[in-house]
Design a protein around this motif. Structure first.
Motif, short mmCIF file in Angstrom:
data_model
loop_
_atom_site.label_atom_id
_atom_site.label_comp_id
_atom_site.label_asym_id
_atom_site.label_seq_id
_atom_site.Cartn_x
_atom_site.Cartn_y
_atom_site.Cartn_z
N UNK A 149 0.65 -1.41 0.17
CA UNK A 149 0.31 0.32 0.03
C UNK A 149 1.05 1.35 0.05
N UNK A 150 1.88 1.15 0.77
CA UNK A 150 2.76 1.85 0.28
C UNK A 150 3.50 2.07 -0.75
N UNK A 151 4.22 1.50 -0.83
CA UNK A 151 4.93 1.76 -2.40
C UNK A 151 3.35 2.61 -3.96
N UNK A 152 2.33 1.61 -3.14
CA UNK A 152 0.95 2.23 -4.37
C UNK A 152 1.27 3.88 -4.15
N UNK A 153 0.98 4.22 -2.77
CA UNK A 153 0.58 5.96 -2.53
C UNK A 153 2.44 6.37 -2.77
N UNK A 162 4.13 5.75 -5.80
CA UNK A 162 4.18 5.43 -6.81
C UNK A 162 2.90 6.32 -7.63
N UNK A 163 2.15 6.25 -6.72
CA UNK A 163 0.99 7.48 -7.39
C UNK A 163 1.10 9.01 -6.93
N UNK A 164 2.14 9.02 -5.96
CA UNK A 164 2.21 10.81 -5.71
C UNK A 164 3.55 10.96 -7.06
N UNK A 165 4.58 10.27 -6.91
CA UNK A 165 5.16 10.41 -8.42
C UNK A 165 4.66 11.14 -9.47
N UNK A 166 3.79 10.01 -10.12
CA UNK A 166 3.40 10.08 -11.09
C UNK A 166 2.35 11.41 -11.12
N UNK A 167 1.80 11.78 -9.56
CA UNK A 167 1.11 13.48 -9.61
C UNK A 167 1.86 14.84 -10.17
N UNK A 168 3.61 14.22 -9.61
CA UNK A 168 3.92 15.30 -9.18
C UNK A 168 4.60 15.22 -10.90
N UNK A 169 4.78 14.18 -10.86
CA UNK A 169 5.54 14.92 -12.65
C UNK A 169 4.59 15.38 -13.29
#
Length: 89
Positions: A17-21, A23-30
């Motif tokens: 779950x932490x990994x998914x968070x 990854x999704x945070x990095x994608x949003x920031x990108x």
């Protein structure tokens, strides 16, 4: 042993779950960075356009100043000639 499996499963699920968070945070920031870079490109183009316009205005002002200086020198020479004539009389 059941408690250990349960704890181990909970830790694994938490890690996933932490990994998914992350990854999704990095994608949003990108996406935000790309949006910022797109704005920056348009700002650069606008700044370049304004700089070119300012350069044109400065060149025009320099031509006007050079013409005014030439006229001032010609007027001074004419005044000097008039003064010399008046001194000869």
């Amino acid at each position: 042993m059941i408690m250990t499996n349960s704890l181990s499963s909970t830790l694994k699920l938490s890690a996933i779950g932490l990994s998914l968070l992350v990854v999704s945070g990095c994608a949003a920031q990108g996406g935000e960075q790309q949006s910022w870079m797109d704005k920056t490109d348009s700002d650069v183009a606008e700044a370049r356009s304004m700089a070119n316009e300012a350069l044109g205005t400065a060149n025009s002002a320099q031509r006007d100043a050079q013409a005014a200086l030439k006229m001032a020198r010609e007027n001074r020479q004419a005044m000097d000639r008039m003064f010399q004539k008046s001194m000869q009389k």
